[in-house]
Design an enzyme around this catalytic site. Structure first.
Site, mmCIF file in Angstrom:
data_model
loop_
_atom_site.group_PDB
_atom_site.id
_atom_site.type_symbol
_atom_site.label_atom_id
_atom_site.label_comp_id
_atom_site.label_asym_id
_atom_site.label_seq_id
_atom_site.Cartn_x
_atom_site.Cartn_y
_atom_site.Cartn_z
ATOM 1 N N SER A 7 -8.378 8.116 6.907
ATOM 2 C CA SER A 7 -7.271 7.279 6.715
ATOM 3 C C SER A 7 -7.646 6.441 5.387
ATOM 4 C CB SER A 7 -7.029 6.347 7.904
ATOM 5 O OG SER A 7 -6.341 5.302 7.702
ATOM 6 N N HIS A 32 -4.771 10.911 5.584
ATOM 7 C CA HIS A 32 -4.192 10.115 6.147
ATOM 8 C C HIS A 32 -3.606 8.961 5.949
ATOM 9 C CE1 HIS A 32 -2.646 9.169 10.394
ATOM 10 N NE2 HIS A 32 -3.063 8.105 10.218
ATOM 11 N N ASP A 34 -1.286 5.596 6.390
ATOM 12 C CA ASP A 34 -0.873 4.656 7.313
ATOM 13 C C ASP A 34 0.264 3.548 6.682
ATOM 14 O OD1 ASP A 34 -2.260 5.177 9.808
ATOM 15 O OD2 ASP A 34 -4.047 4.758 8.679
ATOM 16 N N MET A 36 2.798 0.745 7.015
ATOM 17 C CA MET A 36 3.090 -0.332 8.010
ATOM 18 C C MET A 36 3.955 -1.295 7.502
ATOM 19 S SD MET A 36 -0.683 -1.275 9.702
ATOM 20 C CE MET A 36 -2.078 0.139 9.698
ATOM 21 N N HIS A 65 1.713 8.660 8.368
ATOM 22 C CA HIS A 65 1.879 8.137 9.581
ATOM 23 C C HIS A 65 2.759 6.816 9.585
ATOM 24 C CE1 HIS A 65 -0.185 5.981 13.178
ATOM 25 N NE2 HIS A 65 1.087 6.083 13.340
ATOM 26 N N MET A 67 4.260 3.716 10.639
ATOM 27 C CA MET A 67 4.329 2.618 11.762
ATOM 28 C C MET A 67 5.294 1.754 11.491
ATOM 29 S SD MET A 67 0.280 2.615 12.303
ATOM 30 C CE MET A 67 0.037 3.484 10.871
ATOM 31 N N MET A 138 -2.420 7.785 19.806
ATOM 32 C CA MET A 138 -3.322 6.923 19.409
ATOM 33 C C MET A 138 -4.189 6.400 20.307
ATOM 34 S SD MET A 138 -1.611 6.051 16.380
ATOM 35 C CE MET A 138 -2.963 4.671 16.091
ATOM 36 N N ASP A 176 -6.043 9.175 16.533
ATOM 37 C CA ASP A 176 -6.194 8.367 15.547
ATOM 38 C C ASP A 176 -6.499 6.746 16.006
ATOM 39 O OD1 ASP A 176 -5.524 6.644 13.171
ATOM 40 O OD2 ASP A 176 -3.567 6.964 13.311
#
Ligand code: DX5
Ligand code: ZN
Length: 216
Positions: A7, A32, A34, A36, A65, A67, A138, A176
């Site tokens: 990540s 990965h 992330d 957000m 990913h 979020m 998660m 994750d």
């Protein structure tokens, strides 16, 4: 054989290209990412612009990913900007919009994924299992790196592997949050084959050995 997906939440933001190149040299195949939005989770990171820039400097698989709240609004841009896998949260929108987003991602030539937060049961994503190439469980509350691994997610992981084996056996099962050389053992025993690691990977003193051990 498992796949490690470091990540980039834990990489050095002032030296990202250097870190991505180093990942490749360490034998890493996936990254990965992330994303957000400060609404779906209480933290803000980066968006589609970073994915576009990453695509220009690395040929590693980009495992994005999301979020973010109501991801349907943005899937097109993430797909156009070079995501290879695009994973959305089942909690982020209505069932109709979630289904539409997953279908749209596939239509755009990208591999769709669905993710569940710790409190969301496996049954909540049952209807989407035939539509996805990856299911993400998660093992921390999403939002921050460096949190403690929730081993009580393992029955759900196992349950999802069993459900997938019936309807979509080729689908990846990813974990994750808090995954390191110790916690990865139970993840694999319960069916995980894609392993996200942020702080454990970027904090490791021997990243090549870490990658090999995680993927063994
Ligand atoms: C958390 C993110 C994770 C995070 C994992 O919301 O989805 O991908 O980077 O970090 P570690 O491996 O440090 O728990
Ligand atoms: Zn993540």
């Amino acid at each position: 054989m498992a796949i490690l997906s470091p990540s980039i939440l834990s990489c050095d933001y002032m030296n990202m290209e250097r870190d991505f190149t180093e990942c490749k040299n360490m034998g890493v195949k996936w990254l990965h990412v992330d994303v957000m939005d400060g609404i779906f989770v209480p933290n803000i990171t980066f968006g589609m612009g970073l994915v576009k820039s990453m695509r220009k400097v690395t040929d590693l698989v980009l495992d994005v990913h999301l979020m973010i709240d109501r991801p349907l609004r943005y899937v097109e841009q993430f797909c156009a900007n070079g995501a290879d896998y695009l994973t959305i949260h089942v909690e982020a929108d209505t069932p109709e919009n979630t289904r539409e987003a997953l279908l749209k991602i596939r239509q755009l030539g990208v591999k769709p994924g669905i993710v569940v937060k710790p409190k969301t049961p496996a049954e909540a994503i049952k209807e989407y299992l035939p539509l996805v190439d990856m299911v993400l469980v998660m093992t921390v509350e999403p939002g921050f790196g460096g949190q403690k691994f929730m081993s009580d997610m393992m029955p759900k992981l196992k349950q999802l592997r069993t459900m997938l084996d019936e309807v979509n056996p080729a689908c990846y099962l990813e974990v994750d949050g808090g995954v390191d050389l110790n916690t990865v053992v139970t993840c694999k025993e319960n069916g995980a084959d894609v392993l996200v690691a942020g702080s454990a990977y970027f904090g490791s003193s021997d990243k090549a050995a870490f990658t090999k051990a995680m993927e063994a």
